[in-house]
Design a protein around this motif. Structure first.
Motif, short mmCIF file in Angstrom:
data_model
loop_
_atom_site.label_atom_id
_atom_site.label_comp_id
_atom_site.label_asym_id
_atom_site.label_seq_id
_atom_site.Cartn_x
_atom_site.Cartn_y
_atom_site.Cartn_z
N ILE A 1 16.00 70.56 88.01
CA ILE A 1 15.72 71.59 89.02
C ILE A 1 16.71 72.72 88.80
O ILE A 1 17.92 72.49 88.77
CB ILE A 1 15.85 71.03 90.45
CG1 ILE A 1 14.86 69.88 90.65
CG2 ILE A 1 15.59 72.14 91.48
CD1 ILE A 1 14.93 69.24 92.03
N ASN A 2 16.19 73.92 88.65
CA ASN A 2 17.02 75.09 88.35
C ASN A 2 18.02 74.84 87.22
O ASN A 2 19.18 75.24 87.30
CB ASN A 2 17.81 75.52 89.60
CG ASN A 2 16.90 75.88 90.74
OD1 ASN A 2 15.74 76.26 90.52
ND2 ASN A 2 17.38 75.76 91.96
N GLY A 3 17.55 74.15 86.19
CA GLY A 3 18.41 73.93 85.04
C GLY A 3 19.38 72.77 85.18
O GLY A 3 20.08 72.42 84.22
N ASN A 4 19.45 72.16 86.39
CA ASN A 4 20.31 70.99 86.53
C ASN A 4 19.50 69.72 86.33
O ASN A 4 18.40 69.59 86.87
CB ASN A 4 20.93 70.93 87.94
CG ASN A 4 21.76 72.16 88.24
OD1 ASN A 4 22.50 72.64 87.38
ND2 ASN A 4 21.59 72.71 89.43
N VAL A 5 20.07 68.80 85.58
CA VAL A 5 19.39 67.53 85.38
C VAL A 5 19.60 66.68 86.63
O VAL A 5 20.73 66.34 86.99
CB VAL A 5 19.94 66.80 84.14
CG1 VAL A 5 19.24 65.45 83.97
CG2 VAL A 5 19.75 67.66 82.91
N ILE A 6 18.53 66.37 87.32
CA ILE A 6 18.62 65.59 88.57
C ILE A 6 18.34 64.11 88.29
O ILE A 6 18.97 63.22 88.86
CB ILE A 6 17.62 66.11 89.61
CG1 ILE A 6 17.76 67.63 89.80
CG2 ILE A 6 17.80 65.39 90.94
CD1 ILE A 6 19.06 68.09 90.40
N LEU A 7 17.37 63.87 87.42
CA LEU A 7 17.05 62.50 87.02
C LEU A 7 17.03 62.46 85.50
O LEU A 7 16.56 63.40 84.86
CB LEU A 7 15.67 62.10 87.55
CG LEU A 7 15.49 62.02 89.06
CD1 LEU A 7 14.02 61.82 89.40
CD2 LEU A 7 16.34 60.90 89.65
N THR B 1 13.76 63.27 94.97
CA THR B 1 13.21 63.93 93.78
C THR B 1 12.31 62.97 93.00
O THR B 1 11.25 63.37 92.51
CB THR B 1 14.35 64.42 92.88
OG1 THR B 1 15.22 65.26 93.66
CG2 THR B 1 13.83 65.20 91.70
N LEU B 2 12.70 61.72 92.94
CA LEU B 2 11.87 60.74 92.23
C LEU B 2 10.52 60.57 92.93
O LEU B 2 9.47 60.59 92.29
CB LEU B 2 12.60 59.39 92.14
CG LEU B 2 11.86 58.30 91.36
CD1 LEU B 2 11.69 58.70 89.90
CD2 LEU B 2 12.58 56.96 91.46
N LEU B 3 10.55 60.45 94.25
CA LEU B 3 9.28 60.32 94.98
C LEU B 3 8.41 61.56 94.78
O LEU B 3 7.22 61.47 94.53
CB LEU B 3 9.52 60.13 96.49
CG LEU B 3 10.17 58.85 96.99
CD1 LEU B 3 9.87 58.65 98.47
CD2 LEU B 3 9.72 57.64 96.22
N LYS B 4 9.04 62.72 94.88
CA LYS B 4 8.26 63.96 94.75
C LYS B 4 7.67 64.11 93.35
O LYS B 4 6.61 64.70 93.18
CB LYS B 4 9.12 65.17 95.11
CG LYS B 4 9.39 65.23 96.60
CD LYS B 4 9.88 66.59 97.04
CE LYS B 4 9.90 66.65 98.57
NZ LYS B 4 10.37 67.92 99.07
N SER B 5 8.37 63.58 92.36
CA SER B 5 7.82 63.62 91.01
C SER B 5 6.59 62.71 90.93
O SER B 5 5.59 63.06 90.31
CB SER B 5 8.85 63.17 89.98
OG SER B 5 10.04 63.89 90.14
N CYS B 6 6.68 61.54 91.58
CA CYS B 6 5.55 60.61 91.57
C CYS B 6 4.34 61.20 92.29
O CYS B 6 3.20 60.85 92.01
CB CYS B 6 5.93 59.29 92.23
SG CYS B 6 7.14 58.34 91.32
N LEU B 7 4.58 62.09 93.25
CA LEU B 7 3.50 62.68 94.03
C LEU B 7 2.98 63.98 93.41
O LEU B 7 2.09 64.62 93.95
CB LEU B 7 3.99 62.95 95.46
CG LEU B 7 4.27 61.69 96.28
CD1 LEU B 7 5.15 62.00 97.47
CD2 LEU B 7 2.96 61.06 96.74
N GLY B 8 3.59 64.38 92.31
CA GLY B 8 3.10 65.56 91.61
C GLY B 8 3.64 66.89 92.11
O GLY B 8 3.19 67.95 91.70
#
Ligand SMILES: Nc1ncnc2c1ncn2[C@@H]1O[C@H](COP(=O)(O)OP(=O)(O)OP(=O)(O)O)[C@@H](O)[C@H]1O
Ligand SMILES: [Mg+2]
Lengths: 269, 256
Positions: free
Chosen positions: B13-19, B44-51
């Protein structure tokens, strides 16, 4: 009274006023739930730029007004969805820009004063049959749109992310609602003018929400209040020779403040 | 049967590695708790799973589909992290639950019956016609859970579902979720901070802090070295006893 009702332009003003107030009251619910009053203010001011350019170029100003309002609405919607820029900042800049352009063009148009005043403050007594036809068609369209999509729209307003995860096309509802609000704003400019148009779309649900909390009652009570305000406004301003748009909005705002007072002081005891 | 598969996922997110380099596989009917420090990337993990968030690298498959496609089936439930609670929305608790049935082809009456029943399950039937925005945080959370239940999803993502649910209520809440799973075969992925409580209710624990630090059962997770690796500092744990007498009242309420 009867004699006044037989005057064609008064009849038109009343029909137009009633239809418009219902249209704006329906949309008012979403404006208040989404906290979108700034969007309607932005759109109505942007409309001014569009109207002025149309007038200058000799194109139908309503048409250029539509273009400007829709474009600004979509842009504001896009910015508030996708950017970290504060909404009120981007809108403040955008609508000052559009107003400024409008002023330049209107000053460059010969014989501008009467048009300037109509744009800024509206004149419901000059509403034409064509205006009314447009208004009725659009109101029917909005009615159908709301009938079909009401629950989905409310779901999006409640929580857009959750709505999205149940498979609802949230972007479609978001942007279509903005475009509808933009068109409604242009149509109401004729009635109350650029400056006061946003008041007519913010007030109905705000006023109703003083006394009711459920959306069904807000829709019904808001529409009724709006219709009463507009009819009263047209009559009074006809007899006392007040500018109708300004009078309707002052009346409505005063009633709102009275309502607020009644609620805070009398009902909370 | 595998219902969620995450392969080599990296999210920025914004160039920062979150996961970074997350691999995870969840089977149908499992209850999985995602735990970790604040800012560890759980939401962030959940939101990635939800697209909502597009991964930088890697693949996510839910119900053997990409998140965007999977959402269209309406088989995915989502309870976001604590919302803007007092926002006026002119809805009753019942209206909110009915949103869960929005894609179902049922009559108004049937929908209402199902929704009222779900409100009963979460102990909120008394509040069906009460303004949602005037409910307390924990009550709103319960109503939102009812909204997810009526959707009859195959997999749900709960982001800190017990937020606002009082401490005593937490166990009742997790028991309720477990019963739901046992009855319907629902897969539950939830973010939780209640590591002292969830032990007896979850099948898998995911320790997440940018990387996947732990994947396994709760007993292994509660080892000091794992906790310290995940949370960074020395951790003291208070394990909540299911025998606690004063908690009994609440259990009953949520089980009703
Ligand atoms: N929209 C965003 N813009 C910028 N940074 C973000 C955004 N969303 C998340 N982050 C960053 O990503 C990191 C992980 O955030 P996330 O919300 O996933 O954490 P979390 O594990 O859910 O934390 P918590 O326990 O507090 O809910 C944080 O450092 C956060 O600052
Ligand atoms: Mg979070």
């Amino acid at each position: 009274m009867m004699e006044m009702l037989s005057i064609p332009f008064v009849q038109k003003a009343l029909i137009g006023g009633v239809v418009l107030s219902i249209l704006l009251s329906l949309l008012s619910l979403f404006i208040v739930v989404k906290n979108w009053s700034f969007i309607s203010v932005g759109i109505s001011h942007a409309t001014f730029g569009g109207l002025a350019i149309g007038l200058y170029l000799g194109i139908n100003p309503t048409f250029t007004g539509f273009l400007f309002a829709t474009f600004t609405g979509l842009l504001i919607g896009y910015i508030s969805k996708n950017s970290n820029l504060k909404e009120d900042i981007s809108i403040g800049i955008l609508f000052s820009f559009s107003m400024a352009i409008g002023i330049i063009f209107i000053m460059k148009t010969s014989n501008y004063t009467s048009d300037l005043f109509t744009f800024l403050f509206g004149d419901i007594l000059t509403i034409t049959s064509l205006d009314i036809k447009l208004l009725i068609c659009f109101t029917v369209f909005v009615g159908i749109y709301l009938f079909l999509f009401f629950n989905k729209l409310m779901f999006c307003c409640f929580d857009e992310e959750v709505a999205y995860t149940t498979g609802i096309k949230t972007n479609f509802y978001y942007y279509s609602l903005i475009v509808i609000i933009a068109i409604a704003t242009v149509l109401s400019v004729k009635l109350v003018g650029v400056i006061l148009a946003s008041a007519m779309i913010i007030l109905p649900a705000s006023f109703a929400s003083l006394f009711f909390w459920h959306y069904k009652k807000i829709l019904i009570f808001g529409s009724l209040t709006s219709v009463v305000m507009i009819i009263t406004g047209i009559f009074v301003s006809y007899y006392l020779d007040f500018p109708p748009g300004a009078f309707i909005v002052s009346l409505y705002s005063a009633v709102f403040m009275l309502g607020l007072f009644i609620k805070k002081v009398l009902l909370s005891r | 049967m595998e219902i969620l598969k995450i392969e080599n996922l990296t999210v920025e997110i914004n160039g920062n590695v979150i996961l970074d380099k997350i691999n995870l596989s969840i089977n149908k009917g499992e209850i999985v708790a995602i735990v970790g420090p604040n800012g560890g990337g759980k939401t962030t993990l959940l939101k990635s799973c939800l697209g909502f968030i597009k991964p930088k690298k890697g693949e996510i498959a839910i119900l053997s589909k990409s998140p965007k496609e999977a959402i269209k089936t309406g088989k995915i439930g989502y309870l976001p992290q604590k919302q803007d609670l007092n926002k006026e929305n002119f809805l009753s608790a019942l209206d909110v639950v009915l949103f869960g049935l929005i894609n179902k082809k049922l009559s108004k009456k049937e929908k209402k019956e199902i929704a009222l029943n779900a409100l009963k399950q979460v102990g909120m039937d008394r509040f069906a016609y009460y303004p949602f925005s005037k409910l307390s945080g924990g009550q709103q959370q319960r109503v939102s859970i009812a909204r997810v239940i009526v959707q009859k999803p195959e997999i749900v993502f709960f982001d800190e579902p017990s937020t606002g649910v009082d401490v005593v209520a937490q166990e009742g809440f997790y028991e309720f979720i477990k019963k739901l799973r046992d009855e319907t075969g629902l897969t539950i992925v939830m973010v939780s901070h209640d590591i002292g409580v969830i032990g007896s209710f979850v099948d898998k624990v995911v320790g997440l802090n940018k990387y996947l630090h732990y994947l396994g059962d709760i007993r292994g997770f509660l080892q000091r070295d794992i906790l310290e690796k995940l949370y960074g500092a020395e951790v003291k744990l208070l394990i909540h006893s299911p025998e606690c007498v004063s908690c009994e009242n609440f259990h009953l309420e949520f089980r009703k």
